[in-house]
Design a protein around this motif. Sequence first.
Motif, PDB file in Angstrom:
ATOM      1  N   TYR A 200     -36.111 -21.931-113.091  1.00  8.14           N
ATOM      2  CA  TYR A 200     -35.967 -21.984-111.640  1.00  8.14           C
ATOM      3  C   TYR A 200     -37.362 -21.936-111.025  1.00  8.14           C
ATOM      4  O   TYR A 200     -38.198 -21.135-111.454  1.00  8.14           O
ATOM      5  CB  TYR A 200     -35.132 -20.803-111.125  1.00  8.14           C
ATOM      6  CG  TYR A 200     -33.748 -20.752-111.721  1.00  8.14           C
ATOM      7  CD1 TYR A 200     -32.694 -21.464-111.162  1.00  8.14           C
ATOM      8  CD2 TYR A 200     -33.501 -20.016-112.886  1.00  8.14           C
ATOM      9  CE1 TYR A 200     -31.424 -21.433-111.725  1.00  8.14           C
ATOM     10  CE2 TYR A 200     -32.239 -19.985-113.455  1.00  8.14           C
ATOM     11  CZ  TYR A 200     -31.210 -20.698-112.869  1.00  8.14           C
ATOM     12  OH  TYR A 200     -29.965 -20.681-113.445  1.00  8.14           O
ATOM     13  N   THR A 201     -37.618 -22.785-110.045  1.00  6.74           N
ATOM     14  CA  THR A 201     -38.920 -22.813-109.392  1.00  6.74           C
ATOM     15  C   THR A 201     -38.774 -22.425-107.929  1.00  6.74           C
ATOM     16  O   THR A 201     -37.678 -22.452-107.364  1.00  6.74           O
ATOM     17  CB  THR A 201     -39.566 -24.207-109.502  1.00  6.74           C
ATOM     18  OG1 THR A 201     -38.645 -25.193-109.010  1.00  6.74           O
ATOM     19  CG2 THR A 201     -39.911 -24.533-110.949  1.00  6.74           C
ATOM     20  N   GLU A 202     -39.876 -22.081-107.326  1.00  7.39           N
ATOM     21  CA  GLU A 202     -39.871 -21.583-105.960  1.00  7.39           C
ATOM     22  C   GLU A 202     -39.568 -22.697-104.948  1.00  7.39           C
ATOM     23  O   GLU A 202     -39.986 -23.839-105.120  1.00  7.39           O
ATOM     24  CB  GLU A 202     -41.220 -20.946-105.618  1.00  7.39           C
ATOM     25  CG  GLU A 202     -41.462 -19.603-106.287  1.00  7.39           C
ATOM     26  CD  GLU A 202     -41.684 -19.691-107.791  1.00  7.39           C
ATOM     27  OE1 GLU A 202     -41.179 -18.827-108.520  1.00  7.39           O
ATOM     28  OE2 GLU A 202     -42.354 -20.656-108.230  1.00  7.39           O
ATOM     29  N   GLU A 203     -38.855 -22.323-103.905  1.00  9.19           N
ATOM     30  CA  GLU A 203     -38.622 -23.202-102.769  1.00  9.19           C
ATOM     31  C   GLU A 203     -39.808 -23.093-101.818  1.00  9.19           C
ATOM     32  O   GLU A 203     -40.582 -22.124-101.870  1.00  9.19           O
ATOM     33  CB  GLU A 203     -37.330 -22.791-102.041  1.00  9.19           C
ATOM     34  CG  GLU A 203     -36.069 -22.888-102.879  1.00  9.19           C
ATOM     35  CD  GLU A 203     -35.697 -24.319-103.207  1.00  9.19           C
ATOM     36  OE1 GLU A 203     -36.099 -25.226-102.438  1.00  9.19           O
ATOM     37  OE2 GLU A 203     -35.018 -24.537-104.234  1.00  9.19           O
ATOM     38  N   PRO A 204     -39.967 -24.083-100.927  1.00  8.10           N
ATOM     39  CA  PRO A 204     -41.063 -23.996 -99.946  1.00  8.10           C
ATOM     40  C   PRO A 204     -40.990 -22.679 -99.164  1.00  8.10           C
ATOM     41  O   PRO A 204     -39.925 -22.270 -98.705  1.00  8.10           O
ATOM     42  CB  PRO A 204     -40.794 -25.198 -99.030  1.00  8.10           C
ATOM     43  CG  PRO A 204     -40.111 -26.186 -99.908  1.00  8.10           C
ATOM     44  CD  PRO A 204     -39.226 -25.369-100.816  1.00  8.10           C
ATOM     45  N   GLY A 205     -42.121 -22.029 -99.056  1.00  2.00           N
ATOM     46  CA  GLY A 205     -42.188 -20.758 -98.335  1.00  2.00           C
ATOM     47  C   GLY A 205     -42.037 -19.535 -99.213  1.00  2.00           C
ATOM     48  O   GLY A 205     -42.358 -18.422 -98.771  1.00  2.00           O
ATOM     49  N   GLN A 206     -41.552 -19.716-100.430  1.00  2.00           N
ATOM     50  CA  GLN A 206     -41.428 -18.573-101.332  1.00  2.00           C
ATOM     51  C   GLN A 206     -42.754 -18.339-102.050  1.00  2.00           C
ATOM     52  O   GLN A 206     -43.418 -19.294-102.449  1.00  2.00           O
ATOM     53  CB  GLN A 206     -40.321 -18.817-102.361  1.00  2.00           C
ATOM     54  CG  GLN A 206     -38.922 -18.823-101.770  1.00  2.00           C
ATOM     55  CD  GLN A 206     -37.844 -19.086-102.806  1.00  2.00           C
ATOM     56  OE1 GLN A 206     -38.100 -19.671-103.854  1.00  2.00           O
ATOM     57  NE2 GLN A 206     -36.626 -18.651-102.509  1.00  2.00           N
TER      58      GLN A 206
END
Length: 287
Positions: A200-206
């Motif tokens: 799982y990778t980070e979403e924008p802003g995370q």
Amino acid sequence: MATVLIPIPDRDFDPTEVAVSWKVLTRSGHRVTFATETGAPGVADDIMVTGRGLDIWSALPLLGAIPLIGLTLRANKDGRNAYRDMVHSNEFQHPVTWAGASLDGVDALLLPGGHRARGMRSYIDSGILHRLVVEAFARELVVAAICHGVLLAARSVDPKTGRSVLYGRKTTALTWAMERLAWRLTRLTRFWDRDYYRTYTEEPGQPGGYMSVQSEVTRALEDPADFRDVAPGSPHWRRKTSGMARDTATDSGPAFVVDDGGYVSARWPGDTHTFATVLAQKLNAAR
């Protein structure tokens, strides 16, 4: 003889975490049963078995068969030999389905890991397995989880409390330091699949690492301090944290395992011999 249920995804599980656990448990006299999503025998992440696919030349004819980076990250000889033996075993060739798995007559539930998103997400996100994990804790079975298997446990929410089954527990899992190191290395060499090592990778802003195994597991705990890692300066600290040294059947020095009574956890394939041995010893003591 105790019975241990090991649910795995249909593909892309880590060969060491499954096969070495199987070998340690069966050699200790315990019975292992497997469950896959479809009821067909599972297939491990081929890169973690062969080491092929992580080098910058991996897609080229002939050269692609020569691994370099993969030799560091793939299963070592112990893991590969155990996987070879396991895939020919009767129990591995005849799994039940996740939906058909029952905890009746089962003494322990073992949750292995893996990281490749295409196969592991169905496992970690499975509502069927979440309910199975919740039931295992409710029945006070021994639960053992390693690497991304801890994330499956963390996402298993008890409907009676609205909290993860790991709330109030002490645990470890794949640390962000280990996950980040392997990710940074493989995203450069496997440039066509840069997030191979991140499920799982980070979403924008995370923030960076927000969707790492360690971060998500920690968010499920009662206290962030309940996530345990190797303390700097402790015995074998460098061997335990380098990501290069793996334990063996006779050397637990590189391993880090957290024993929280009826729940046992570990970080990565390099802990598996010790992790499975702790589980086997618990089951032996309960006979």
